[in-house]
Design an enzyme around this catalytic site. Structure first.
Site, PDB file in Angstrom:
ATOM      1  N   PRO A   1       0.946  -1.096  -0.241  1.00  0.00           N
ATOM      2  CA  PRO A   1      -0.201  -0.167   0.015  1.00  0.00           C
ATOM      3  C   PRO A   1       0.916   1.375  -0.125  1.00  0.00           C
ATOM      4  CG  PRO A   1      -0.016  -0.980   2.058  1.00  0.00           C
ATOM      5  CD  PRO A   1       0.774  -1.970   1.388  1.00  0.00           C
TER       6      PRO A   1
ATOM      7  N   GLY B   1       2.777   4.514   1.129  1.00  0.00           N
ATOM      8  CA  GLY B   1       3.470   5.189   2.333  1.00  0.00           C
ATOM      9  C   GLY B   1       3.997   3.882   3.045  1.00  0.00           C
ATOM     10  N   VAL B   2       4.444   3.098   2.451  1.00  0.00           N
ATOM     11  CA  VAL B   2       5.126   1.920   3.373  1.00  0.00           C
ATOM     12  C   VAL B   2       6.701   2.038   3.130  1.00  0.00           C
ATOM     13  CG1 VAL B   2       3.247   0.255   3.486  1.00  0.00           C
ATOM     14  CG2 VAL B   2       4.865   0.325   1.660  1.00  0.00           C
TER      15      VAL B   2
ATOM     16  N   SER C   1     -13.164 -12.709  -1.572  1.00  0.00           N
ATOM     17  CA  SER C   1     -12.846 -13.268   0.001  1.00  0.00           C
ATOM     18  C   SER C   1     -14.155 -12.648   0.725  1.00  0.00           C
ATOM     19  CB  SER C   1     -11.559 -12.628   0.439  1.00  0.00           C
ATOM     20  OG  SER C   1     -11.799 -11.047   0.249  1.00  0.00           O
TER      21      SER C   1
ATOM     22  N   LYS D   1      -4.666  -8.030   5.730  1.00  0.00           N
ATOM     23  CA  LYS D   1      -6.044  -7.933   6.378  1.00  0.00           C
ATOM     24  C   LYS D   1      -5.988  -7.880   8.139  1.00  0.00           C
ATOM     25  CE  LYS D   1      -8.403 -10.206   2.298  1.00  0.00           C
ATOM     26  NZ  LYS D   1      -8.851 -11.417   1.831  1.00  0.00           N
TER      27      LYS D   1
END
Length: 785
Positions: free
Chosen positions: A364, A366-367, A693, A736
């Site tokens: 994602p 900003g990592v 999912s 998740k």
């Protein structure tokens, strides 16, 4: 030709250039020239009959006899004399008996003209009149009038008027036969007239059709001609190109096929007219080809401990990525120590290719994917170049344009090499998942197949350069938010490393070590002027951000530090300590709800279940809401779906409803309750959602609605369900689970076959979470209610 008189013991003088009858020349009296000239003056009688014999150049048997009408001082003060050549002479003997040289000569006069000579003279006069018209010359008509009956004098006069070169004038002097002399002058006159007529035709054509563009073109051509005369034209450019090509060949690091192709293009450029449209194309191509750093390579920093320290210094965590970089450096080190890094054979073919690598960082925003690329380059001691691919939809952006197109240029890969200045940089292909197929302009993802294939990219060919480029020594690092949108063939060439986000503890550590010091420095503060402790950072993480990375966290910290800067700038005493209770006064009220309050409120009623999903911004929590209403004349039994669901989620909802209907007895449901119309909604309706999912979560929401039992607010779930109730595995378990942890959930239901993925979750999170592994839906029911 006839000999009319013999003159003996005339003073003789040899000049550097020959003279023709009728010529007048002024000479400076040097020590050598003074005696014979003075002798000629001394022998001159009162009527000026004194004579001197003059020869010139390489001719010493044919000369002219000249008078010396004046001897005196020149304007510069030195002594000089004027010599007036009168008639050809043949030198019979020379006398050098201790004094000035003297000569015995025979005066040569022109014979009476024949009819054929007169006819040739008339043709010569006609040609000369045309030349006079072309040149607007006044001297030539006067010459034609004064020599009307003397063909020989006419020929001599034209040779003097036309300012022949010394060799041409000597040939005219030696032509004592008048017919030969007239023929020689007539041949020159015809050629000169043709040149004048061609020049006049060109001038007329240019002046008749010239517009502004043609005028500019002519000025450019004149400028090129001037540059060429000054040694600044294409001749020098070709020489520079050949020097550069020789340097490439001498290094032995460039394949022979490449240097041969460059040599052919250089030969073509040298022979090409500057007016050709291809001239500028080939010139630009040569400039581009020599701008590439063919022989430049950075020396890898093969100190593995130092590389590991650099990576740890720049980024916290990311163990998998750091291990992959250290493994790459270890491979390079071992290959070099064992002599396996040979580049090019003697015949120019590739022997052992470099250990090329393609690392794809998926995670994602900003990592730290992009900044990690810079850190990798620094740890390896290589140049770093970033290539932004987001939104690129043209294949030519990767492979370059053909040279025939206006404004063509190499692709982004070649330009990255030029920018880096080496052939082995670290190239970051940013946002590779956002490439778009351009239709008629080609598919850029397909163009990347060769670039990112270590087995092929040693012969990568850019459409503009048309030569093989070796990219096998380049370290390619691609970044993407999600891997699902990357085409399969391209994904197959990538070494995927996932960055699934940070826990709150990790964010706090990153903020303390990296973000706060960086923002303090940018704001112009010193570390002792502001204090931001861990509690403040934790409050910002929980109340002002909800993200997988730390970009929003850094933004909020930047706001806080700027507020402090404004206080310091207005004279507030330092140090300033920020405490959690005053955070609202500094940066305003919290932006996100407290998960410990929000989740129980959302799931307090039956028919709502908490699901887990992965989006482009990381893991997220989805609330599945269901309701039902009786059927009537305007309402048929069935299913209504809202929330911008994709086809896969729509199918999952239909499977969930059919599973509940087919297992009503096992679930203790009333058949009449199943004959109603059901509505399934996934909030945040403006955000598109899709994926398999959510099947387990939808089924649980329907069961909760039909049984009237709320789902436990501490439980989040994910998994795909089949019509038989089997729970199938899914992806993105780590993201998740981290999302569930951020929302305050303490229990997670996962497919049993995803049990091995729990090891990827940070240990600090695992210790706070309870995992329920479900093989069938019965296992889900046991954990959800």
């Amino acid at each position: 030709m006839s000999i009319i008189e013999t003159l003996t013991r005339l003073p003789s003088l040899h000049l550097p250039a020959p003279l023709l009858p009728g010529a007048t020349v002024t000479i400076t009296l040097t020590d050598e020239a003074r005696p014979p000239v003075e002798a000629a003056v001394a022998e001159a009688d009162a009527g000026g009959a004194g004579r001197i014999v003059l020869t010139g150049g390489d001719e010493r048997t044919i000369g002219v006899v000249a008078r010396v009408p004046n001897v005196g001082n020149l304007p510069n003060g030195s002594p000089g004399a004027i010599l007036l050549a009168e008639q050809r002479v043949r030198i019979v003997a020379r006398h050098t008996d201790g004094g000035p040289e003297r000569a015995d000569v025979e005066l040569v006069t022109d014979a009476e003209p024949t009819e054929s000579l007169l006819a040739a003279t008339r043709e010569l006069r006609a040609t000369l009149e045309l030349i006079a018209q072309q040149r607007n010359s006044r001297r030539l008509p006067e010459l034609l009038r004064t020599t009307v009956d003397r063909p020989g004098a006419l020929a001599d006069g034209v040779a003097l008027w036309a300012e022949f070169a010394d060799d041409d004038r000597l040939r005219v002097l030696q032509a004592v036969d008048v017919a030969d002399r007239v023929d020689a002058i007539h041949s020159w006159a015809r050629n000169h007239l043709a040149e004048l007529q061609v020049a006049e035709t060109i001038r007329n054509d240019v002046s008749e059709g010239m517009d502004k563009q043609q005028r500019d073109f002519m000025l450019r051509q004149q400028l090129n001609a001037i540059k060429k005369e000054l040694g600044e034209g294409d001749d020098d450019v070709v020489g520079e190109f050949r020097t550069k090509l020789a340097e490439l060949v001498d290094t032995g690091l460039v394949a022979a096929s490449v240097t041969d192709f460059i040599a052919k293009e250089l030969d073509r450029f040298e022979q090409m007219s500057a007016q050709s449209p291809e001239h500028s194309w080939v010139r630009t191509w040569l400039d581009r080809i020599f701008e590439l750093p063919w022989t430049e390579r950075s020396d890898d920093n093969l100190d593995l401990d130092a590389a590991q320290s650099t990576l740890d210094e720049d980024h916290y965590g990311l163990t998998d990525v750091k291990e992959r970089i250290v493994e790459f450096l270890a491979t390079r080190k071992l290959r070099r120590e064992r002599g396996l890094d040979a580049r090019v054979d003697a015949d120019g073919t590739r022997a052992v290719r470099g250990a090329g690598s393609v690392i794809t960082l998926v995670g994602p925003p900003g990592v730290g994917k992009t900044s990690l690329g810079e850190s990798i380059a620094r740890s390896m001691g290589r140049k770093f170049v970033r290539v932004a691919l987001g939104g690129v939809r043209d294949e030519a952006e990767i492979r370059g344009h053909r040279r025939t197109y206006v404004g063509s240029q190499p692709g982004r890969i070649v330009r990255a090499l030029q920018e880096a200045g080496t052939m082995n940089p670290v190239i970051l292909l940013d946002e590779v998942d956002k490439l778009a197929a351009g239709g008629w302009s080609g598919d850029p993802t397909a163009a990347l197949l060769e670039v990112l294939d270590p087995a092929q990219n040693h012969t990568f060919r850019d459409h503009y350069l048309e030569v093989d480029l070796d990219l096998s020594e380049v370290v390619f690092i691609a970044t993407a938010n999600v891997a699902d949108t990357i085409p399969g063939p391209l994904l197959d060439r990538m070494d995927l490393v996932r960055l699934d986000g940070y826990t709150e503890d990790e964010k706090t550590f990153i903020a303390e070590r990296y973000l706060v010091p960086r923002q303090v420095e940018r704001a112009g503060l010193t570390p002792d002027e502001v204090t931001i402790d861990r509690e403040v950072i934790g409050a910002i993480i929980r109340g002002y951000t909800r993200e997988a990375g730390v970009r929003s966290l850094e933004r909020e910290l930047g706001r806080l530090v700027r507020k402090v800067t404004s206080k310091v700038a207005t004279g507030t005493m330092t140090p300033i300590a920020i405490v959690p209770d005053e955070l609202t006064e500094w940066i305003g009220r919290p932006k996100v709800d407290d998960p410990e309050v929000a989740v129980p409120e959302r799931t307090s009623e039956p028919g709502i279940a908490t699901g887990l999903a992965v989006t482009g911004i990381g893991g997220d929590v989805l609330f599945i809401e269901t309701t039902a209403f009786p059927t009537g004349p305007d309402t048929e039994p069935g299913l209504t779906l809202t929330g911008q669901l994709g086809d896969v989620m729509k199918e999952s909802a239909q499977i969930a409803l059919n599973y509940v209907r087919s297992h009503a007895d096992e679930l203790g449901l009333d058949d009449d309750a199943l004959r109603r119309r059901f509505h399934v909604h996934v909030p945040a309706g403006a955000v598109p959602k899709d994926g398999p999912s959510a099947g387990v979560t939808m089924t649980t929401a329907l069961v909760s609605l039909l049984t009237g039992t709320p789902v436990k607010p501490t439980v989040g779930m994910t998994g795909e369900i089949t019509l038989q109730g089997q729970v199938l595995p899914i992806g993105g378990v780590k993201q998740k689970v981290l999302a569930a942890h951020r929302m305050g959930l303490t229990e997670v239901v996962l497919p049993k076959r995803n049990g091995r993925d729990i090891d990827d979750v940070p240990e600090s999170v695992r210790d706070e979470m309870t995992f329920h592994l479900a093989a069938t839906y019965d296992d889900v029911l046991a954990a959800a209610f």
